[in-house]
Design a protein around this motif. Structure first.
Motif, PDB file in Angstrom:
ATOM      1  N   ARG A  29      13.225  26.803 -11.857  1.00 59.58           N
ATOM      2  CA  ARG A  29      13.275  27.792 -13.046  1.00 59.58           C
ATOM      3  C   ARG A  29      12.778  27.052 -14.261  1.00 59.58           C
ATOM      4  NH1 ARG A  29      18.519  30.914 -12.878  1.00 59.58           N
ATOM      5  NH2 ARG A  29      17.657  32.196 -14.628  1.00 59.58           N
ATOM      6  N   LEU A  30      13.147  25.885 -14.397  1.00 69.14           N
ATOM      7  CA  LEU A  30      12.954  25.170 -15.504  1.00 69.14           C
ATOM      8  C   LEU A  30      11.551  24.550 -15.657  1.00 69.14           C
ATOM      9  CD1 LEU A  30      16.101  23.018 -16.434  1.00 69.14           C
ATOM     10  CD2 LEU A  30      15.385  24.807 -17.676  1.00 69.14           C
ATOM     11  N   GLN A  31      11.031  24.251 -14.320  1.00 72.54           N
ATOM     12  CA  GLN A  31       9.799  23.402 -14.164  1.00 72.54           C
ATOM     13  C   GLN A  31       9.828  22.160 -14.393  1.00 72.54           C
ATOM     14  OE1 GLN A  31       6.826  26.012 -15.620  1.00 72.54           O
ATOM     15  NE2 GLN A  31       7.332  27.757 -14.384  1.00 72.54           N
ATOM     16  N   ALA A  32      10.880  21.699 -14.389  1.00 77.86           N
ATOM     17  CA  ALA A  32      11.150  20.116 -14.551  1.00 77.86           C
ATOM     18  C   ALA A  32      12.596  19.633 -13.942  1.00 77.86           C
ATOM     19  CB  ALA A  32      11.354  19.856 -16.262  1.00 77.86           C
ATOM     20  N   PRO A  33      12.524  18.498 -13.522  1.00 76.96           N
ATOM     21  CA  PRO A  33      13.855  17.817 -12.915  1.00 76.96           C
ATOM     22  C   PRO A  33      14.984  17.853 -13.957  1.00 76.96           C
ATOM     23  CG  PRO A  33      11.868  16.285 -12.749  1.00 76.96           C
ATOM     24  CD  PRO A  33      11.547  17.501 -13.519  1.00 76.96           C
ATOM     25  N   VAL A  34      16.340  18.005 -13.610  1.00 80.20           N
ATOM     26  CA  VAL A  34      17.273  17.821 -14.536  1.00 80.20           C
ATOM     27  C   VAL A  34      17.704  16.313 -14.274  1.00 80.20           C
ATOM     28  CG1 VAL A  34      19.756  18.561 -14.862  1.00 80.20           C
ATOM     29  CG2 VAL A  34      17.989  20.183 -14.398  1.00 80.20           C
ATOM     30  N   PRO A  35      18.174  15.587 -15.566  1.00 83.02           N
ATOM     31  CA  PRO A  35      18.481  14.097 -15.359  1.00 83.02           C
ATOM     32  C   PRO A  35      19.421  14.091 -14.297  1.00 83.02           C
ATOM     33  CG  PRO A  35      18.016  14.738 -17.519  1.00 83.02           C
ATOM     34  CD  PRO A  35      18.018  16.189 -16.949  1.00 83.02           C
ATOM     35  N   PRO A  36      19.577  13.193 -13.324  1.00 88.75           N
ATOM     36  CA  PRO A  36      20.474  13.127 -12.503  1.00 88.75           C
ATOM     37  C   PRO A  36      22.091  12.808 -12.808  1.00 88.75           C
ATOM     38  CG  PRO A  36      18.420  11.786 -11.590  1.00 88.75           C
ATOM     39  CD  PRO A  36      18.768  12.133 -13.028  1.00 88.75           C
TER      40      PRO A  36
END
Length: 187
Positions: A29-36
């Motif tokens: 949905r963000l079209q980006a990874p969420v920082p681990p």
């Protein structure tokens, strides 16, 4: 686990969590990874209010915070409109292909963003804006490093309010995750 993550878990006395958020759905949905490190913090029970002031965005419309991380891309669209209308100022060093994805805010209008540009990597510079969008801080830190620095009173600047360091409780969870996974959580 990163050192700052474990220190936040210990300092905040985070409630244990048996469930994980559906990070694949959030990232789609963000079209980006969420920082681990942020994923691990929230999965450890870190979705809540830090220093009675900093509200972390969590996945899922059912979160008691009302701040759905998966919808934070929409806030960037609104921010762009404000820049275009010159209601608030765009950071002068922000490239045109860069998106700012909010991950936390305060009741006083300060917002924390991941600066995502080019090919997202999951490790982003952090931008912090004052309520008027005039002052912008930049931190080249992991999300948990920044949050721990604020909790310890080691990170202070024109945007980060010194009164945050006068707190009674380090961490207050939004709700008990023992009730079962909410919207946006994997079982």
């Amino acid at each position: 686990m990163t050192s700052s993550l474990q220190q936040l878990i210990d300092t905040g006395h985070l409630p244990s969590s048996a469930s994980r958020f559906d990070w694949d759905n959030v990232e789609d949905r963000l079209q980006a990874p969420v920082p681990p490190d942020y994923q691990k913090l929230l999965d450890a029970g870190g979705g809540g209010l830090w220093l009675d002031y900093i509200r972390l965005f969590v996945p899922g419309a059912g979160s008691r915070s009302g701040l759905d991380l998966a919808e934070s891309g929409l806030e960037f669209e609104q921010l762009q409109e404000l820049w275009e209308d010159e209601v608030i100022g765009r950071p002068s060093d922000l490239a045109s292909d860069t998106r700012l994805l909010p991950w936390a805010s305060t009741g006083a209008g300060v917002t924390f963003y991941w600066q995502v540009s080019g090919t997202p990597s999951g490790a982003y510079p952090i931008r912090v804006s004052d309520p008027d969008g005039v002052e912008w801080g930049r931190y080249d830190l992991l999300t948990t490093d920044l949050l721990l620095g604020i909790v310890r009173g080691e990170i202070r600047d024109a945007v980060l309010n010194p009164s945050w360091f006068d707190y009674d409780m380090v961490f207050r969870p939004y709700s008990s995750r023992a009730e079962g996974p909410g919207v946006g959580q994997a079982q």
